[in-house]
Design a protein around this motif. Structure first.
Motif, PDB file in Angstrom:
ATOM      1  N   VAL A  32      14.124  26.830 -19.340  1.00  0.00           N
ATOM      2  CA  VAL A  32      13.768  25.411 -19.261  1.00  0.00           C
ATOM      3  C   VAL A  32      14.529  24.610 -20.303  1.00  0.00           C
ATOM      4  O   VAL A  32      14.870  23.459 -20.094  1.00  0.00           O
ATOM      5  N   ARG A  33      14.816  25.229 -21.428  1.00  0.00           N
ATOM      6  CA  ARG A  33      15.561  24.600 -22.514  1.00  0.00           C
ATOM      7  C   ARG A  33      16.621  25.587 -22.972  1.00  0.00           C
ATOM      8  O   ARG A  33      16.326  26.765 -23.133  1.00  0.00           O
ATOM      9  N   PRO A  34      17.846  25.155 -23.155  1.00  0.00           N
ATOM     10  CA  PRO A  34      18.895  26.093 -23.564  1.00  0.00           C
ATOM     11  C   PRO A  34      18.524  26.840 -24.845  1.00  0.00           C
ATOM     12  O   PRO A  34      18.160  26.243 -25.849  1.00  0.00           O
ATOM     13  N   VAL A  35      18.575  28.162 -24.758  1.00  0.00           N
ATOM     14  CA  VAL A  35      18.309  29.048 -25.889  1.00  0.00           C
ATOM     15  C   VAL A  35      19.467  30.044 -25.930  1.00  0.00           C
ATOM     16  O   VAL A  35      19.861  30.572 -24.886  1.00  0.00           O
ATOM     17  N   SER A  36      19.992  30.284 -27.109  1.00  0.00           N
ATOM     18  CA  SER A  36      21.124  31.209 -27.207  1.00  0.00           C
ATOM     19  C   SER A  36      20.696  32.610 -26.765  1.00  0.00           C
ATOM     20  O   SER A  36      19.522  32.982 -26.849  1.00  0.00           O
ATOM     21  N   ASP A  37      21.676  33.381 -26.302  1.00  0.00           N
ATOM     22  CA  ASP A  37      21.406  34.760 -25.877  1.00  0.00           C
ATOM     23  C   ASP A  37      20.825  35.575 -27.030  1.00  0.00           C
ATOM     24  O   ASP A  37      19.916  36.387 -26.834  1.00  0.00           O
ATOM     25  N   GLU A  38      21.352  35.369 -28.229  1.00  0.00           N
ATOM     26  CA  GLU A  38      20.863  36.101 -29.402  1.00  0.00           C
ATOM     27  C   GLU A  38      19.398  35.763 -29.695  1.00  0.00           C
ATOM     28  O   GLU A  38      18.588  36.652 -29.940  1.00  0.00           O
ATOM     29  N   THR A  39      19.063  34.485 -29.644  1.00  0.00           N
ATOM     30  CA  THR A  39      17.680  34.067 -29.890  1.00  0.00           C
ATOM     31  C   THR A  39      16.755  34.615 -28.816  1.00  0.00           C
ATOM     32  O   THR A  39      15.664  35.117 -29.124  1.00  0.00           O
ATOM     33  N   LEU A  40      17.179  34.556 -27.565  1.00  0.00           N
ATOM     34  CA  LEU A  40      16.358  35.089 -26.481  1.00  0.00           C
ATOM     35  C   LEU A  40      16.149  36.589 -26.653  1.00  0.00           C
ATOM     36  O   LEU A  40      15.032  37.090 -26.495  1.00  0.00           O
ATOM     37  N   HIS A  41      17.203  37.311 -27.020  1.00  0.00           N
ATOM     38  CA  HIS A  41      17.083  38.754 -27.262  1.00  0.00           C
ATOM     39  C   HIS A  41      16.075  39.026 -28.385  1.00  0.00           C
ATOM     40  O   HIS A  41      15.215  39.908 -28.270  1.00  0.00           O
ATOM     41  N   ASP A  42      16.170  38.267 -29.475  1.00  0.00           N
ATOM     42  CA  ASP A  42      15.241  38.436 -30.597  1.00  0.00           C
ATOM     43  C   ASP A  42      13.801  38.144 -30.172  1.00  0.00           C
ATOM     44  O   ASP A  42      12.878  38.875 -30.541  1.00  0.00           O
ATOM     45  N   LEU A  43      13.614  37.081 -29.397  1.00  0.00           N
ATOM     46  CA  LEU A  43      12.269  36.727 -28.939  1.00  0.00           C
ATOM     47  C   LEU A  43      11.686  37.796 -28.024  1.00  0.00           C
ATOM     48  O   LEU A  43      10.492  38.122 -28.104  1.00  0.00           O
ATOM     49  N   LYS A  44      12.518  38.363 -27.170  1.00  0.00           N
ATOM     50  CA  LYS A  44      12.054  39.452 -26.297  1.00  0.00           C
ATOM     51  C   LYS A  44      11.632  40.662 -27.123  1.00  0.00           C
ATOM     52  O   LYS A  44      10.630  41.318 -26.821  1.00  0.00           O
ATOM     53  N   LEU A  45      12.386  40.971 -28.161  1.00  0.00           N
ATOM     54  CA  LEU A  45      12.043  42.087 -29.036  1.00  0.00           C
ATOM     55  C   LEU A  45      10.709  41.819 -29.738  1.00  0.00           C
ATOM     56  O   LEU A  45       9.835  42.695 -29.775  1.00  0.00           O
ATOM     57  N   ALA A  46      10.541  40.623 -30.279  1.00  0.00           N
ATOM     58  CA  ALA A  46       9.286  40.275 -30.952  1.00  0.00           C
ATOM     59  C   ALA A  46       8.108  40.349 -29.987  1.00  0.00           C
ATOM     60  O   ALA A  46       7.043  40.882 -30.319  1.00  0.00           O
ATOM     61  N   LEU A  47       8.287  39.823 -28.779  1.00  0.00           N
ATOM     62  CA  LEU A  47       7.229  39.881 -27.761  1.00  0.00           C
ATOM     63  C   LEU A  47       6.897  41.321 -27.398  1.00  0.00           C
ATOM     64  O   LEU A  47       5.723  41.693 -27.298  1.00  0.00           O
ATOM     65  N   THR A  48       7.908  42.139 -27.211  1.00  0.00           N
ATOM     66  CA  THR A  48       7.695  43.549 -26.879  1.00  0.00           C
ATOM     67  C   THR A  48       6.897  44.239 -27.980  1.00  0.00           C
ATOM     68  O   THR A  48       5.950  44.988 -27.700  1.00  0.00           O
ATOM     69  N   GLU A  49       7.244  43.995 -29.229  1.00  0.00           N
ATOM     70  CA  GLU A  49       6.519  44.604 -30.346  1.00  0.00           C
ATOM     71  C   GLU A  49       5.067  44.140 -30.388  1.00  0.00           C
ATOM     72  O   GLU A  49       4.150  44.940 -30.593  1.00  0.00           O
ATOM     73  N   ALA A  50       4.839  42.850 -30.179  1.00  0.00           N
ATOM     74  CA  ALA A  50       3.472  42.321 -30.208  1.00  0.00           C
ATOM     75  C   ALA A  50       2.630  42.899 -29.066  1.00  0.00           C
ATOM     76  O   ALA A  50       1.488  43.321 -29.281  1.00  0.00           O
ATOM     77  N   CYS A  51       3.184  42.930 -27.881  1.00  0.00           N
ATOM     78  CA  CYS A  51       2.462  43.494 -26.731  1.00  0.00           C
ATOM     79  C   CYS A  51       2.217  44.989 -26.910  1.00  0.00           C
ATOM     80  O   CYS A  51       1.133  45.494 -26.584  1.00  0.00           O
ATOM     81  N   THR A  52       3.205  45.697 -27.436  1.00  0.00           N
ATOM     82  CA  THR A  52       3.065  47.129 -27.660  1.00  0.00           C
ATOM     83  C   THR A  52       1.926  47.410 -28.642  1.00  0.00           C
ATOM     84  O   THR A  52       1.158  48.361 -28.461  1.00  0.00           O
ATOM     85  N   ASN A  53       1.789  46.582 -29.669  1.00  0.00           N
ATOM     86  CA  ASN A  53       0.675  46.750 -30.607  1.00  0.00           C
ATOM     87  C   ASN A  53      -0.656  46.657 -29.877  1.00  0.00           C
ATOM     88  O   ASN A  53      -1.554  47.470 -30.096  1.00  0.00           O
ATOM     89  N   SER A  54      -0.804  45.673 -29.000  1.00  0.00           N
ATOM     90  CA  SER A  54      -2.054  45.532 -28.251  1.00  0.00           C
ATOM     91  C   SER A  54      -2.269  46.706 -27.305  1.00  0.00           C
ATOM     92  O   SER A  54      -3.365  47.257 -27.224  1.00  0.00           O
ATOM     93  N   VAL A  55      -1.231  47.095 -26.602  1.00  0.00           N
ATOM     94  CA  VAL A  55      -1.352  48.194 -25.637  1.00  0.00           C
ATOM     95  C   VAL A  55      -1.716  49.503 -26.349  1.00  0.00           C
ATOM     96  O   VAL A  55      -2.571  50.250 -25.882  1.00  0.00           O
ATOM     97  N   ARG A  56      -1.082  49.767 -27.481  1.00  0.00           N
ATOM     98  CA  ARG A  56      -1.288  51.051 -28.177  1.00  0.00           C
ATOM     99  C   ARG A  56      -2.566  51.112 -28.997  1.00  0.00           C
ATOM    100  O   ARG A  56      -3.138  52.181 -29.166  1.00  0.00           O
ATOM    101  N   HIS A  57      -3.000  49.953 -29.532  1.00  0.00           N
ATOM    102  CA  HIS A  57      -4.076  50.001 -30.518  1.00  0.00           C
ATOM    103  C   HIS A  57      -5.373  49.302 -30.117  1.00  0.00           C
ATOM    104  O   HIS A  57      -6.418  49.594 -30.696  1.00  0.00           O
ATOM    105  N   ALA A  58      -5.333  48.404 -29.178  1.00  0.00           N
ATOM    106  CA  ALA A  58      -6.525  47.604 -28.881  1.00  0.00           C
ATOM    107  C   ALA A  58      -7.610  48.377 -28.149  1.00  0.00           C
ATOM    108  O   ALA A  58      -8.790  48.223 -28.436  1.00  0.00           O
ATOM    109  N   TYR A  59      -7.224  49.189 -27.217  1.00  0.00           N
ATOM    110  CA  TYR A  59      -8.204  49.836 -26.352  1.00  0.00           C
ATOM    111  C   TYR A  59      -8.186  51.354 -26.540  1.00  0.00           C
ATOM    112  O   TYR A  59      -8.125  52.113 -25.589  1.00  0.00           O
ATOM    113  N   VAL A  60      -8.267  51.775 -27.782  1.00  0.00           N
ATOM    114  CA  VAL A  60      -8.175  53.194 -28.101  1.00  0.00           C
ATOM    115  C   VAL A  60      -9.414  53.980 -27.675  1.00  0.00           C
ATOM    116  O   VAL A  60      -9.375  55.200 -27.618  1.00  0.00           O
TER     117      VAL A  60
END
Length: 136
Positions: A32-60
């Protein structure tokens, strides 16, 4: 959508195979708004890490659960909030050795990528919100 920007909420099952949906949604929102490829890659990594924390630890305890992702795109920033209704956690509660084990660097990675990070309890679970400022 908000008056000042756009907001999208995505709820996924707390299972590893669904984390990719969160990344796909992020890619579409970043379109929707131009974002550099590097920034998008970094954001995807951060999102993946945050979601992985919930998936691995929330419903143990073996129960099924969900991960809710809120994306907010403003003129100068993209905010992503990942929440769950699971057991919750206290950042930094583990030993220094645990933080260096494989899969234990997620929050450190998010802090290195994002401009702002908030972590805390939410509705009986956990909430992690990160913000990336976008340049023109």
């Amino acid at each position: 959508m908000t008056e000042a920007g756009h907001s999208v909420r995505l709820t996924i099952p707390a299972r590893p195979e669904y984390i990719g949906l969160g990344r796909l949604a992020l890619t579409a929102i970043a379109g929707v708004r131009p974002v550099s490829d590097e920034t998008l890659h970094d954001l995807k990594l951060a999102l993946t890490e945050a979601c992985t924390n919930s998936v691995r630890h929330a419903y143990v305890d073996g129960r099924e659960g969900e991960v809710e992702i809120l994306y907010e795109l403003e003129a100068d920033r993209l905010s992503v909030e990942v929440g769950d209704q699971g057991a919750g956690f206290k950042p930094g509660a583990g030993s220094e050795h645990e933080e260096l084990e494989e899969g234990g660097l997620g929050i450190a990675i998010i802090r290195a990528i994002a401009d702002e990070v908030e972590i805390g309890p939410a509705n009986g679970g956990s909430r992690l919100r990160f913000v990336k400022f976008l340049s023109d």
